[in-house]
Design a protein around this motif. Structure first.
Motif, PDB file in Angstrom:
ATOM      1  N   ARG A  58     137.697 100.687  60.607  1.00 57.19           N
ATOM      2  CA  ARG A  58     138.663  99.621  60.834  1.00 57.19           C
ATOM      3  C   ARG A  58     139.601  99.959  61.993  1.00 57.19           C
ATOM      4  NH1 ARG A  58     141.185  95.135  58.819  1.00 57.19           N
ATOM      5  NH2 ARG A  58     143.360  95.131  59.368  1.00 57.19           N
ATOM      6  N   SER A 109     137.876  99.267  65.218  1.00 59.93           N
ATOM      7  CA  SER A 109     137.107  98.026  65.196  1.00 59.93           C
ATOM      8  C   SER A 109     137.291  97.184  66.434  1.00 59.93           C
ATOM      9  CB  SER A 109     137.493  97.204  63.971  1.00 59.93           C
ATOM     10  OG  SER A 109     138.878  96.984  63.963  1.00 59.93           O
ATOM     11  N   LYS A 110     138.363  97.388  67.187  1.00 63.11           N
ATOM     12  CA  LYS A 110     138.557  96.556  68.360  1.00 63.11           C
ATOM     13  C   LYS A 110     137.700  96.995  69.532  1.00 63.11           C
ATOM     14  CE  LYS A 110     142.936  94.424  67.699  1.00 63.11           C
ATOM     15  NZ  LYS A 110     144.291  94.224  68.177  1.00 63.11           N
ATOM     16  N   PHE A 111     137.257  98.245  69.535  1.00 62.43           N
ATOM     17  CA  PHE A 111     136.470  98.673  70.691  1.00 62.43           C
ATOM     18  C   PHE A 111     135.227  99.448  70.299  1.00 62.43           C
ATOM     19  CE2 PHE A 111     138.036 103.028  70.460  1.00 62.43           C
ATOM     20  CZ  PHE A 111     139.270 102.872  69.872  1.00 62.43           C
TER      21      PHE A 111
END
Lengths: 470, 151
Positions: free
Chosen positions: B50, B53-55
């Protein structure tokens, strides 16, 4: 109540030492109002409870019977003004009957105190108390009395146990008879009240089922009565419905900070009572708007079954529950995308000046350049050592090479002898210096190089800047 | 812990996930769910999925299925768990001081190590590099020996 206020004023007047006057006054007041609480001392029930003898009571009950009879015949009159008025009257009557029951209960209690004083604190409900008194009557042995259906089992046990150790004595016959009559009276009043409420509720189902589904039949009846009919209620905006029945108790001089809600009859609805105090304002506004919608549906006879009202009620409940929900749990945030922000490059004069300190200096720049055709000077002379480039050339008028930069003359001489040179004792160079000769200094003033304080301080033409008289 | 992460068993699934991960680091773990080092590794991955999770995207590949053997052979995976990093369908190499730069062998010691590695790969890939330096200190890098056979 006007009479109550009057009695207060009378009390104020009574602050005198004349006792005879006092007694006369109280006697007078007794005889006036049936609902006056000072009639408790009287022995006669009929003096205390006069409601059943009033015209109003008889009239309304008669109408009730007629209406109920009509209903059972199958012909229901809907929406007439008379029925609405009857319903309003019924509601008022039920309130009056409640008060009456309280008075009768006090009467019974006072009488029965001689026999069983603790019963009053064990059984609080007036009707239950009346029933229990009727059951026990003058019985000394409590085990012979069967109170199963009247009270909760726990209360039955409590009553029986306390009866064993009671301080009371059996009542004389006359008082006993009066007490039992009073009990019957109370029970009759209660049943009358129930009938009234039943009638109202039943009528509500046929007149305004949706409205009754939301706020309850009693409040619905009150709203209709105050508005002046169902159609009038339907035409009202919701903000008006909110304040129907709100009695302004703002007495002069009292603060308005504590006057919390503006809701009138809607305060008595079940929904309002069951919401927590913080949400009551919002709930009352929601209730008013939805009940207005329901009243409009009822006024146009759009939904006789009342399903609309039930749906609205569910909606209200759901809304109120939603307001009470705690906020969702916070989840840990994911990390940002790794992106290094490019540095903010600043410019400006200040930065330029700062950078100048670390940049290549003018002197070094000149030293790096060379003139064409002319051999440059160097620190050790003759091409050895650090070259000076354009520094110290005859043409340039800015920078001069100080004598310190030049190597010791002795060393130079040694070099000169070892290197082989011309016959003259000195090396010819464009600078042409000797032991005794120093470096020619130019006049910076003549070249116009000096500026600022220097020029004025050492100026020949300058004047005194500050004259002080000694 | 591995039920939080997607497990891939078919070749099409692996192809699809490599193709469809755009502008994100794709972390593929090759291993077995039953192996204890794999379990440790999976736990670290699941905890940090988590956070990155953005990259980044994380997936597990079960090495026991037949279709996956092609990949096992191609990437020369012998020790489990092995983690391979992709960026925009390109295989990213990681120089961690070990013999094999094409993959990370073994489990990460702490969550932060994994996050650092993923960040280093992301930064390097965004700059256009094909191999990045491993930011994990050498004491936390699992050591192993490669035995060359028939080479």
């Amino acid at each position: 109540m006007a009479t109550l206020e009057d009695s207060f004023y009378a009390d104020l007047d009574e602050l005198s030492d004349n006792e005879a006057e006092l007694d006369a006054r109280t006697e007078e007041e007794d005889n006036i109002d049936m609902e006056d609480l000072e009639t408790l001392n009287l022995d006669d029930l009929s003096r205390v409870s006069k409601l059943q003898e009033t015209h109003r009571y008889a009239d309304i009950m008669h109408k009730l019977e007629k209406a109920l009879g009509k209903d059972s015949d199958g012909g229901a009159e809907m929406g007439t003004v008379l029925e609405d008025k009857l319903i309003v009257d019924c509601n008022q009557l039920s309130a009056d009957i409640e008060n009456e029951i309280v008075i009768v209960h006090n009467f019974i209690r006072d009488k029965y105190r001689l026999k069983y004083p603790e019963l009053e604190s064990l059984v609080h409900d007036p009707i239950d108390y009346a029933r229990v008194v009727k059951k026990i009557a003058n019985e000394t042995d409590i085990t012979l009395v069967d109170m199963e259906g009247l009270l909760q089992p726990a209360t039955v046990i409590a009553v029986s146990v306390t009866a064993l150790t009671t301080k009371g004595k059996p009542l004389p016959d006359s008082i006993l008879r009066k007490t039992l009559d009073a009990c019957d009276h109370a029970i009759v009043l209660d049943s009358a009240r129930k009938k009234v409420l039943e009638f109202v509720e039943s009528k509500m189902g046929s007149i305004a089922p949706n409205l009754a589904a939301i706020v309850g039949s009693a409040v619905a009846a009150k709203l209709m009565g105050t508005a002046g009919g169902l159609s009038a209620l339907a035409n009202m905006p919701a903000c008006n419905v909110l304040v129907l029945g709100h009695n302004r108790k703002n007495r002069v001089g009292f603060s308005t900070a504590m006057s919390q809600s503006r809701a009138g009859y809607l305060e008595q609805t079940e929904i309002f009572q069951s919401t927590p105090p913080e949400l009551r304002m919002r709930a009352s506004r929601l209730l008013a708007s939805k009940s207005t919608l329901a009243a409009r549906v009822d006024a146009t006879r759009g939904d006789p079954s009342g399903t609309n009202g039930k749906a609205l009620r569910e909606e209200i409940r759901k809304n109120i529950d939603k307001w009470q929900e705690p906020p969702p749990a916070r989840q840990p945030k994911p990390l940002h995308v790794p992106y290094s922000v490019p540095k903010k490059r600043r410019g400006g004069r200040r930065l330029r000046k700062m950078k100048e300190r670390y940049q290549v200096t003018d002197m070094r720049k000149l030293a790096n350049r060379m003139a064409f055709g002319t051999p440059e000077e160097s620190s050790l002379g003759d091409g050895l050592g650090i070259g000076y480039g354009m520094l110290g050339q005859a043409g340039s008028n800015r920078l001069r090479v100080s004598s310190k930069l030049k190597v010791n003359a002795k060393v130079a001489k040694k070099r000169q002898f070892t290197g082989g040179s011309t016959t003259s004792g000195l090396m010819t160079s464009s600078l042409a210096f000797t032991l005794v000769q120093g470096i020619e200094l130019c006049n910076p003033q003549a070249l116009g190089l000096v500026s600022g304080i220097q020029s004025t301080y050492f100026s020949e033409s300058g004047t005194f800047s500050k004259l002080k008289k000694i | 812990m591995s039920y939080l992460l997607k497990t891939l068993t078919k070749k099409e699934e692996i192809d699809r996930i490599i193709r469809d991960t755009i502008d994100e680091v794709l972390v593929l773990r090759f291993g077995r769910c039953s192996d204890d080092v794999c379990l440790q590794h999976d736990e670290i991955l699941a905890k940090s999925v988590r956070d990155v999770s953005k990259f980044a995207k994380v997936a597990l590949v079960d090495v026991d299925s037949e279709e996956v053997q092609v990949y096992v052979k191609y990437f020369d995976i012998t020790l489990f768990p092995s983690t391979i990093f992709f960026f925009n369908a390109h295989h990213m190499k990681l120089d961690s001081g070990t013999a094999d730069h094409t993959k990370w062998v073994g489990a990460f010691h702490i969550k932060q190590d994994f996050i650092d590695v993923v960040e280093a790969i992301y930064r390097g890939a965004m700059k256009g590099k094909l191999i990045v330096q491993c930011p994990v200190p050498p004491e936390r890098i699992p050591k192993y020996q490669l035995l060359y056979k028939d080479v």
